[in-house]
Design a protein around this motif. Sequence first.
Motif, PDB file in Angstrom:
ATOM      1  N   VAL A   1      -1.669  34.623   5.286  1.00  0.00           N
ATOM      2  CA  VAL A   1      -0.579  33.913   4.339  1.00  0.00           C
ATOM      3  C   VAL A   1       1.025  33.592   5.567  1.00  0.00           C
ATOM      4  O   VAL A   1       0.965  31.681   5.028  1.00  0.00           O
ATOM      5  N   LEU A   2       0.966  34.323   6.395  1.00  0.00           N
ATOM      6  CA  LEU A   2       2.434  33.635   7.139  1.00  0.00           C
ATOM      7  C   LEU A   2       1.789  32.562   8.132  1.00  0.00           C
ATOM      8  O   LEU A   2       2.280  31.361   8.059  1.00  0.00           O
ATOM      9  N   ALA A   3       0.744  32.648   8.894  1.00  0.00           N
ATOM     10  CA  ALA A   3      -0.754  32.211   9.495  1.00  0.00           C
ATOM     11  C   ALA A   3      -0.901  30.532   9.281  1.00  0.00           C
ATOM     12  O   ALA A   3      -0.732  29.758   9.662  1.00  0.00           O
ATOM     13  N   CYS A   4      -0.382  30.547   7.352  1.00  0.00           N
ATOM     14  CA  CYS A   4      -1.672  29.295   6.440  1.00  0.00           C
ATOM     15  C   CYS A   4      -0.563  28.712   6.665  1.00  0.00           C
ATOM     16  O   CYS A   4      -0.628  27.364   6.495  1.00  0.00           O
ATOM     17  N   VAL A   5       0.761  28.560   6.699  1.00  0.00           N
ATOM     18  CA  VAL A   5       2.435  27.741   6.966  1.00  0.00           C
ATOM     19  C   VAL A   5       2.031  26.469   8.448  1.00  0.00           C
ATOM     20  O   VAL A   5       2.737  25.534   8.211  1.00  0.00           O
ATOM     21  N   VAL A   6       1.576  27.012   9.476  1.00  0.00           N
ATOM     22  CA  VAL A   6       1.172  26.491  10.700  1.00  0.00           C
ATOM     23  C   VAL A   6      -0.210  26.063  10.078  1.00  0.00           C
ATOM     24  O   VAL A   6       0.022  24.496  10.472  1.00  0.00           O
ATOM     25  N   ARG A   7      -1.041  26.746  10.005  1.00  0.00           N
ATOM     26  CA  ARG A   7      -2.696  26.196  10.278  1.00  0.00           C
ATOM     27  C   ARG A   7      -2.788  25.050   9.395  1.00  0.00           C
ATOM     28  O   ARG A   7      -3.075  24.216   8.878  1.00  0.00           O
ATOM     29  N   VAL A   8      -1.990  25.011   7.671  1.00  0.00           N
ATOM     30  CA  VAL A   8      -2.179  23.931   6.420  1.00  0.00           C
ATOM     31  C   VAL A   8      -2.306  22.669   6.824  1.00  0.00           C
ATOM     32  O   VAL A   8      -3.199  21.458   6.939  1.00  0.00           O
ATOM     33  N   PRO A   9      -0.986  22.154   7.368  1.00  0.00           N
ATOM     34  CA  PRO A   9      -0.300  20.778   7.817  1.00  0.00           C
ATOM     35  C   PRO A   9      -1.843  20.151   9.495  1.00  0.00           C
ATOM     36  O   PRO A   9      -1.873  19.362   9.446  1.00  0.00           O
ATOM     37  N   VAL A  10      -2.025  21.874  10.195  1.00  0.00           N
ATOM     38  CA  VAL A  10      -3.068  20.793  11.103  1.00  0.00           C
ATOM     39  C   VAL A  10      -4.713  20.702  10.403  1.00  0.00           C
ATOM     40  O   VAL A  10      -5.083  20.072  10.729  1.00  0.00           O
ATOM     41  N   GLU A  11      -4.965  21.916   9.447  1.00  0.00           N
ATOM     42  CA  GLU A  11      -5.751  20.836   8.268  1.00  0.00           C
ATOM     43  C   GLU A  11      -5.645  19.905   7.877  1.00  0.00           C
ATOM     44  O   GLU A  11      -6.878  19.018   7.672  1.00  0.00           O
ATOM     45  N   ILE A  12      -4.372  20.081   7.694  1.00  0.00           N
ATOM     46  CA  ILE A  12      -4.362  18.306   6.725  1.00  0.00           C
ATOM     47  C   ILE A  12      -4.768  17.462   8.076  1.00  0.00           C
ATOM     48  O   ILE A  12      -5.355  16.148   7.649  1.00  0.00           O
ATOM     49  N   ALA A  13      -3.934  17.028   8.857  1.00  0.00           N
ATOM     50  CA  ALA A  13      -4.220  16.315  10.390  1.00  0.00           C
ATOM     51  C   ALA A  13      -5.516  16.304  10.282  1.00  0.00           C
ATOM     52  O   ALA A  13      -5.877  14.800  10.773  1.00  0.00           O
ATOM     53  N   LYS A  14      -6.085  17.630  10.687  1.00  0.00           N
ATOM     54  CA  LYS A  14      -7.411  17.578  11.336  1.00  0.00           C
ATOM     55  C   LYS A  14      -8.975  17.124  10.585  1.00  0.00           C
ATOM     56  O   LYS A  14      -9.848  15.862  10.737  1.00  0.00           O
ATOM     57  N   GLN A  15      -8.536  16.993   8.966  1.00  0.00           N
ATOM     58  CA  GLN A  15      -9.777  16.835   8.076  1.00  0.00           C
ATOM     59  C   GLN A  15      -9.064  15.359   7.457  1.00  0.00           C
ATOM     60  O   GLN A  15     -10.234  14.687   7.455  1.00  0.00           O
ATOM     61  N   ARG A  16      -8.210  14.879   7.056  1.00  0.00           N
ATOM     62  CA  ARG A  16      -7.834  14.204   7.245  1.00  0.00           C
ATOM     63  C   ARG A  16      -8.839  12.599   8.624  1.00  0.00           C
ATOM     64  O   ARG A  16      -8.929  11.786   8.110  1.00  0.00           O
ATOM     65  N   ARG A  17      -8.527  12.911   9.065  1.00  0.00           N
ATOM     66  CA  ARG A  17      -8.738  11.897  10.821  1.00  0.00           C
ATOM     67  C   ARG A  17      -9.919  12.456  10.750  1.00  0.00           C
ATOM     68  O   ARG A  17     -10.950  10.867  11.086  1.00  0.00           O
ATOM     69  N   GLN A  18     -11.044  13.081  10.615  1.00  0.00           N
ATOM     70  CA  GLN A  18     -11.825  13.282  10.141  1.00  0.00           C
ATOM     71  C   GLN A  18     -13.140  12.538   9.104  1.00  0.00           C
ATOM     72  O   GLN A  18     -14.115  11.691   9.423  1.00  0.00           O
ATOM     73  N   ALA A  19     -12.255  12.692   8.304  1.00  0.00           N
ATOM     74  CA  ALA A  19     -12.865  12.440   6.825  1.00  0.00           C
ATOM     75  C   ALA A  19     -12.833  11.142   6.722  1.00  0.00           C
ATOM     76  O   ALA A  19     -13.849  10.613   6.240  1.00  0.00           O
ATOM     77  N   LEU A  20     -11.307  10.822   6.666  1.00  0.00           N
ATOM     78  CA  LEU A  20     -10.429   9.672   6.362  1.00  0.00           C
ATOM     79  C   LEU A  20     -10.781   8.228   6.672  1.00  0.00           C
ATOM     80  O   LEU A  20      -9.878   7.000   6.512  1.00  0.00           O
ATOM     81  N   ASN A  21     -11.438   8.430   8.178  1.00  0.00           N
ATOM     82  CA  ASN A  21     -11.410   7.418   9.009  1.00  0.00           C
ATOM     83  C   ASN A  21     -10.103   6.943   9.132  1.00  0.00           C
ATOM     84  O   ASN A  21      -9.864   5.300   9.144  1.00  0.00           O
ATOM     85  N   TYR A  22      -9.199   7.956   9.851  1.00  0.00           N
ATOM     86  CA  TYR A  22      -7.846   7.338  10.019  1.00  0.00           C
ATOM     87  C   TYR A  22      -8.100   6.106  11.682  1.00  0.00           C
ATOM     88  O   TYR A  22      -9.585   6.712  12.457  1.00  0.00           O
ATOM     89  N   LYS A  23      -7.800   5.756  11.725  1.00  0.00           N
ATOM     90  CA  LYS A  23      -7.322   4.720  13.090  1.00  0.00           C
ATOM     91  C   LYS A  23      -7.422   5.675  14.273  1.00  0.00           C
ATOM     92  O   LYS A  23      -6.798   6.739  14.010  1.00  0.00           O
ATOM     93  N   GLN A  24      -7.911   5.491  15.735  1.00  0.00           N
ATOM     94  CA  GLN A  24      -7.961   5.933  15.754  1.00  0.00           C
ATOM     95  C   GLN A  24      -7.186   6.233  16.775  1.00  0.00           C
ATOM     96  O   GLN A  24      -6.485   7.282  17.595  1.00  0.00           O
ATOM     97  N   GLN A  25      -5.787   5.696  16.939  1.00  0.00           N
ATOM     98  CA  GLN A  25      -3.867   5.567  18.004  1.00  0.00           C
ATOM     99  C   GLN A  25      -3.741   6.180  17.020  1.00  0.00           C
ATOM    100  O   GLN A  25      -2.423   6.726  17.628  1.00  0.00           O
ATOM    101  N   GLN A  26      -4.182   6.505  15.593  1.00  0.00           N
ATOM    102  CA  GLN A  26      -2.836   7.316  14.442  1.00  0.00           C
ATOM    103  C   GLN A  26      -2.735   9.120  15.319  1.00  0.00           C
ATOM    104  O   GLN A  26      -4.565   9.304  14.789  1.00  0.00           O
ATOM    105  N   SER A  27      -2.010   9.530  15.919  1.00  0.00           N
ATOM    106  CA  SER A  27      -2.058  11.215  16.233  1.00  0.00           C
ATOM    107  C   SER A  27      -2.022  11.737  15.050  1.00  0.00           C
ATOM    108  O   SER A  27      -2.074  11.070  13.675  1.00  0.00           O
ATOM    109  N   GLY A  28      -2.050  13.187  15.268  1.00  0.00           N
ATOM    110  CA  GLY A  28      -2.110  13.952  14.269  1.00  0.00           C
ATOM    111  C   GLY A  28      -0.385  14.097  12.925  1.00  0.00           C
ATOM    112  O   GLY A  28      -0.414  14.747  12.395  1.00  0.00           O
ATOM    113  N   LEU A  29       0.456  14.082  14.500  1.00  0.00           N
ATOM    114  CA  LEU A  29       1.734  13.870  13.452  1.00  0.00           C
ATOM    115  C   LEU A  29       2.126  12.510  12.606  1.00  0.00           C
ATOM    116  O   LEU A  29       2.986  12.957  11.785  1.00  0.00           O
TER     117      LEU A  29
END
Length: 124
Positions: free
Chosen positions: A9-37
């Motif tokens: 549960v505590l690890a998910c505090v960090v893991r969930v935002p990282v997953e959001i950035a990773k999966q949106r970049r992979q699945a929603l075709n964010y511009k390659q110039q856009q960083s995870g942040l």
Amino acid sequence: MVSASGAEVLACVVRVPVEIAKQRRQALNYKQQQSGLQILWTAYKNEGLRQGLYRGFGSTIMREIPFSLIQFPLWEYFKLQWSPTTGLELTPFSVALCGAIAGGISSGLTTLLDVIKTRVVLAE
């Protein structure tokens, strides 16, 4: 098992935002110039903290806890069975192999929960 669940549960505090950035970049075709942040900042501005950065927190926990509850006991069991089964001494490599097998089995058994989590995270 309680400690592992609490740690997940505590690890998910960090893991969930990282997953959001990773999966949106992979699945929603964010511009390659856009960083995870930048993806996270856009999610926060457009959707807020709860729906932007922590969308899928509950479903991620519902995936992580069963995964851990399956993986760690299997890993311990495989380590205990290593020497009697193979006749070989337990080495760092064999411990890692036991962990990989336990992780593979755990992943296979929790795949449906991972699919649910991914769909929740990518929902708009």
